[in-house]
Design a protein around this motif. Structure first.
Motif, PDB file in Angstrom:
ATOM      1  N   GLU A 192       0.831  -1.208   0.000  1.00  0.00           N
ATOM      2  CA  GLU A 192       0.000   0.000   0.000  1.00  0.00           C
ATOM      3  C   GLU A 192       0.864   1.256   0.000  1.00  0.00           C
ATOM      4  OE1 GLU A 192      -2.501  -0.472   3.374  1.00  0.00           O
ATOM      5  OE2 GLU A 192      -3.979  -1.734   2.331  1.00  0.00           O
ATOM      6  N   GLY A 193       1.923   1.253   0.815  1.00  0.00           N
ATOM      7  CA  GLY A 193       2.823   2.401   0.836  1.00  0.00           C
ATOM      8  C   GLY A 193       3.530   2.586  -0.494  1.00  0.00           C
ATOM      9  N   LEU A 194       3.967   1.468  -1.071  1.00  0.00           N
ATOM     10  CA  LEU A 194       4.644   1.520  -2.363  1.00  0.00           C
ATOM     11  C   LEU A 194       3.713   2.039  -3.452  1.00  0.00           C
ATOM     12  CD1 LEU A 194       6.873   0.898  -4.411  1.00  0.00           C
ATOM     13  CD2 LEU A 194       6.104  -1.488  -4.396  1.00  0.00           C
ATOM     14  N   CYS A 195       2.493   1.545  -3.490  1.00  0.00           N
ATOM     15  CA  CYS A 195       1.545   1.956  -4.535  1.00  0.00           C
ATOM     16  C   CYS A 195       1.269   3.450  -4.474  1.00  0.00           C
ATOM     17  CB  CYS A 195       0.242   1.174  -4.397  1.00  0.00           C
ATOM     18  SG  CYS A 195       0.390  -0.557  -4.882  1.00  0.00           S
ATOM     19  N   LYS A 196       1.188   3.988  -3.268  1.00  0.00           N
ATOM     20  CA  LYS A 196       0.966   5.425  -3.128  1.00  0.00           C
ATOM     21  C   LYS A 196       2.138   6.213  -3.700  1.00  0.00           C
ATOM     22  CE  LYS A 196      -0.754   8.813   0.191  1.00  0.00           C
ATOM     23  NZ  LYS A 196      -1.197   9.046   1.588  1.00  0.00           N
ATOM     24  N   LEU A 197       3.351   5.724  -3.436  1.00  0.00           N
ATOM     25  CA  LEU A 197       4.545   6.394  -3.955  1.00  0.00           C
ATOM     26  C   LEU A 197       4.626   6.268  -5.481  1.00  0.00           C
ATOM     27  CD1 LEU A 197       7.154   7.899  -3.157  1.00  0.00           C
ATOM     28  CD2 LEU A 197       8.286   5.669  -3.013  1.00  0.00           C
ATOM     29  N   LEU A 198       4.296   5.080  -6.006  1.00  0.00           N
ATOM     30  CA  LEU A 198       4.329   4.877  -7.450  1.00  0.00           C
ATOM     31  C   LEU A 198       3.283   5.732  -8.158  1.00  0.00           C
ATOM     32  CD1 LEU A 198       4.795   0.988  -7.705  1.00  0.00           C
ATOM     33  CD2 LEU A 198       6.502   2.759  -8.151  1.00  0.00           C
ATOM     34  N   ASN A 199       2.101   5.791  -7.588  1.00  0.00           N
ATOM     35  CA  ASN A 199       1.041   6.603  -8.169  1.00  0.00           C
ATOM     36  C   ASN A 199       1.433   8.075  -8.203  1.00  0.00           C
ATOM     37  OD1 ASN A 199      -1.787   8.076  -8.033  1.00  0.00           O
ATOM     38  ND2 ASN A 199      -2.141   5.997  -8.802  1.00  0.00           N
ATOM     39  N   GLN A 200       2.122   8.486  -7.183  1.00  0.00           N
ATOM     40  CA  GLN A 200       2.583   9.868  -7.062  1.00  0.00           C
ATOM     41  C   GLN A 200       3.634  10.207  -8.115  1.00  0.00           C
ATOM     42  OE1 GLN A 200       2.987  11.494  -2.912  1.00  0.00           O
ATOM     43  NE2 GLN A 200       5.139  11.547  -3.477  1.00  0.00           N
ATOM     44  N   ASN A 201       4.378   9.175  -8.563  1.00  0.00           N
ATOM     45  CA  ASN A 201       5.461   9.377  -9.528  1.00  0.00           C
ATOM     46  C   ASN A 201       5.194   8.667 -10.854  1.00  0.00           C
ATOM     47  OD1 ASN A 201       7.958  10.722  -7.974  1.00  0.00           O
ATOM     48  ND2 ASN A 201       6.915   9.320  -6.574  1.00  0.00           N
ATOM     49  N   SER A 202       3.952   8.359 -11.147  1.00  0.00           N
ATOM     50  CA  SER A 202       3.621   7.563 -12.332  1.00  0.00           C
ATOM     51  C   SER A 202       4.004   8.262 -13.636  1.00  0.00           C
ATOM     52  CB  SER A 202       2.127   7.223 -12.348  1.00  0.00           C
ATOM     53  OG  SER A 202       1.344   8.415 -12.404  1.00  0.00           O
ATOM     54  N   GLU A 203       4.087   9.579 -13.628  1.00  0.00           N
ATOM     55  CA  GLU A 203       4.437  10.308 -14.841  1.00  0.00           C
ATOM     56  C   GLU A 203       5.936  10.287 -15.128  1.00  0.00           C
ATOM     57  OE1 GLU A 203       2.441  11.615 -16.996  1.00  0.00           O
ATOM     58  OE2 GLU A 203       0.523  11.432 -15.937  1.00  0.00           O
ATOM     59  N   THR A 204       6.742   9.935 -14.118  1.00  0.00           N
ATOM     60  CA  THR A 204       8.197   9.992 -14.297  1.00  0.00           C
ATOM     61  C   THR A 204       8.898   8.648 -14.131  1.00  0.00           C
ATOM     62  OG1 THR A 204       8.466  10.578 -11.946  1.00  0.00           O
ATOM     63  CG2 THR A 204       8.343  12.393 -13.542  1.00  0.00           C
ATOM     64  N   ILE A 205       8.293   7.696 -13.421  1.00  0.00           N
ATOM     65  CA  ILE A 205       8.968   6.433 -13.112  1.00  0.00           C
ATOM     66  C   ILE A 205       9.181   5.609 -14.387  1.00  0.00           C
ATOM     67  CG2 ILE A 205       6.901   5.055 -12.614  1.00  0.00           C
ATOM     68  CD1 ILE A 205       9.945   5.059 -10.355  1.00  0.00           C
ATOM     69  N   THR A 206      10.428   5.185 -14.620  1.00  0.00           N
ATOM     70  CA  THR A 206      10.752   4.383 -15.805  1.00  0.00           C
ATOM     71  C   THR A 206      11.406   3.051 -15.448  1.00  0.00           C
ATOM     72  OG1 THR A 206      12.909   5.453 -16.047  1.00  0.00           O
ATOM     73  CG2 THR A 206      11.054   6.428 -17.252  1.00  0.00           C
TER      74      THR A 206
END
Length: 619
Positions: free
Chosen positions: A228-242
């Motif tokens: 859950e913590g990871l998903c929140k962080l990924l969602n927050q950076n979904s436009e930049t995470i590669t």
């Protein structure tokens, strides 16, 4: 006698303290003459340098955008360069042997990637690395059973704070001590981060709310709270995470579905380019079937370039579904790593009957035209699996690197691949690198292989056949193969012996394209030195040689010194580890120490421990 400081040194010391105490002095510093301003920068600690740079009248960089802006737009480019030089010095002095903390492994040697040296953002790299150190320190504290506070309240060790402040400043009056300060101030510099499971909680996404993460490495993710913590962080950076990598994790289908969903942007796409799960496991029956979310990611991620499921205890059906999903989607993936999983039999569905290229359109219909590397090392493939593999390879028309090492495929497995190699020999194939280490091959099988590879229109770039019991008779075909244009050859521990090296030496009758070779652990004795002499004289591009553990006697030393003189500074490394007898006589080591390139010794000498315990390859 203590050196008396100069007036400039005293002034710089006073200015450092003044910068920490307030901002009033900053505009006045930019009014200094350029030579005095330039003298100031190298003496400032990181926090002071950052405050001075933020106050720069050169540009209005929002949210600490990259100083590379200055290189393109600022008239006073020299001042920007001086700031970058100051940050580079600070970075190198704090982490002298430190590369960027997380780099996606480009198994194709960074093929097609460009490097912009002038725009290397040392400022961003410094604070990113500092923040990583703070997060690592916080994770150690948060792991303690007695820890009950929020992550943001964790006190950062004084040793880390001293790196960014200066002597004479009372840190106790500042808020540098808490993790929240470092995340708030430096989170916007974070591009590549590594997080332990204890930091994979919702609070972390709040602490790193200013970050624009591009690459993220997760370790020990194994609970719903972590996900859950990871998903929140990924969602927050979904436009930049590669790039996303999991190591030592335990993942269920539900976990994977949630993670993959959180990678989607507002436009329901994903920017992920590198996806990796290593040394992990899928819970329960999830190692047998591909999670729906992961299947959707693999089929829809148009930007996906590399995929790794290394050492994940996968079952053959899981891997079969991964490959089929990629194939059905005609994925643009370039690297597929399935190594270290016991998945024998996963290719059986590709065997359609008698093998005939004339009946199949090579590389057409469903294919992975972008796939350049397939890693199947230590996947428990048998000879029958290789027979199926040749059918699957039809769908990989641009494959460059194939790794089948540590699979007991034996000579029959090589024979099963022969139709593929013969087809390759008739084409301008991109295939350049074959790894067959420790595959239980014999001299006969390898001789047939070398003969087939020698017929390629474009010579093979690299071949690894080490750790197979081939014996001395492979010397002749090996020598002939060296003359075909191969640039890298690994024949470590294949039982060449002195006679095998002598036979190989006799076959080298023309100039070689060889760049590197590994002939270690072959009990070559004095013939090792003679072989080296022939290689160095016939291979003008030779850069690296590993001749370790060959029981070379002392009389080999004169031959080695003579051939190193012939090398004329082109050879960069000659590994003689484990050849203790070479240096029985005092002063022998000094004869080799004089050979250097760019100031560094060429010869790797035996260590003291290796000298006292010679290599023994007896079973």
């Amino acid at each position: 006698m203590r050196e008396i400081p100069s007036l400039i040194t005293l002034c710089v010391g006073a200015i450092k303290t003044e910068i920490f105490c307030g901002d009033d002095i900053l505009p006045h510093l930019y009014a200094l003459p350029s030579d005095l301003f330039d003298c100031l920068l190298p003496g400032l600690p990181p926090l002071a340098l950052q405050k001075l740079q933020d106050a720069s009248p050169l540009s209005n960089l929002d949210d600490h955008e990259s100083p590379s802006y200055c290189f393109r737009n600022c008239k006073k480019r020299k001042r920007c360069v001086n700031f970058e030089m100051a940050w580079r010095t600070l970075y190198k002095s704090r982490w002298p042997d430190h590369a960027r903390q997380i780099q996606p492994v480009d198994l194709l040697a960074k093929q097609g990637m460009e490097c912009y040296e002038l725009e290397n953002d040392w400022n961003q790299m410094y604070w990113e690395a500092h923040l990583q150190n703070c997060l690592d320190a916080a994770a150690e504290i948060a792991l303690l059973p007695s820890f009950e506070d929020s992550l943001g309240e964790i006190k950062i060790p004084d040793a880390l704070i001293k790196h960014i402040t200066c002597k004479g400043v009372d840190n106790s009056k500042c808020n540098y001590s808490k993790l929240s300060y470092h995340c708030q101030q430096f989170g916007l510099y974070a591009r590549c981060m590594r997080l332990q499971n204890v930091l994979s909680v919702p609070e972390t996404s709040h602490l790193l709310r200013n970050s624009m993460l591009e690459r993220l490495e997760l370790r020990w993710i194994k609970s719903k709270e972590h996900v859950e913590g990871l998903c929140k962080l990924l969602n927050q950076n979904s436009e930049t995470i590669t790039s996303l990598e999991f190591i030592h994790c335990k993942l269920s289908s539900a976990f994977m579905n949630a993670i993959c969903d959180s990678l989607r942007t507002k436009g329901h796409q994903t920017r992920i380019q590198h996806f990796s799960i290593k040394t992990s496991s899928f819970l329960g029956k999830d190692s047998f079937t591909l999670p729906v979310g992961l299947a959707s990611l693999l089929s829809s991620a148009k930007s996906l370039k590399s995929l790794s499921f290394c050492d994940d205890r996968l079952q053959q059906n899981f891997v079969k579904m991964v490959f089929t999903t990629l194939l059905d989607a005609s994925s643009g993936i370039a690297v597929l790593d399935l190594s270290e999983n016991s998945i024998g039999g996963w290719l059986s569905h590709f065997k359609w009957g008698p093998f005939s290229y004339s009946k199949l359109s090579f590389g057409k219909d469903k294919s992975l035209k972008s796939l350049r590397m397939l890693n199947l090392r230590n996947t428990n493939l048998q000879k029958d699996d290789v027979d199926c593999l040749k059918y699957a390879l039809i769908h990989l028309p641009n494959l460059e690197i194939l790794d089948l090492s540590e699979n007991p495929i034996e000579d029959d497995g090589i024979k099963n691949l022969m139709p593929y190699f013969l087809e390759m020999s008739e084409r301008q194939t991109p295939f350049i690198d074959l790894k067959l280490e420790n595959c239980e091959l014999s001299c006969n099988g390898v001789t047939e292989l070398l003969l087939a590879l020698s017929t390629f229109k474009k010579p093979l770039n690299a071949l690894s056949i080490g750790e197979n019991e081939l014996g001395c008779k492979v010397g002749v075909p090996m020598g002939k193969f060296l003359c075909t244009g191969v640039r890298s050859l690994d024949v470590e521990d294949i039982g060449l012996g002195s006679s095998g090296l002598l036979d190989a030496c006799k076959e080298i009758v023309e100039e070689l394209k060889l760049v590197s070779i590994n002939i270690s652990k072959n009990r070559g004795g004095v013939e090792t030195a003679n072989f080296l002499s022939k290689l160095i004289s016939q291979a003008p591009e030779l850069v690296a040689v590993n001749a370790g553990y060959n029981f070379m006697p002392a009389e080999s030393l004169s031959v080695i010194c003579s051939c190193l003189n012939v090398a004329k500074g082109k050879l960069e490394q000659l590994d003689l580890s484990g050849n203790a007898f070479l240096f029985d006589q005092p002063g022998n080591e000094s004869l080799l120490s004089e050979f250097r390139i760019n100031g560094k010794p060429i010869v790797v000498l035996p260590s003291m421990a290796a000298s006292s315990t010679p290599y023994d390859d007896d079973p």
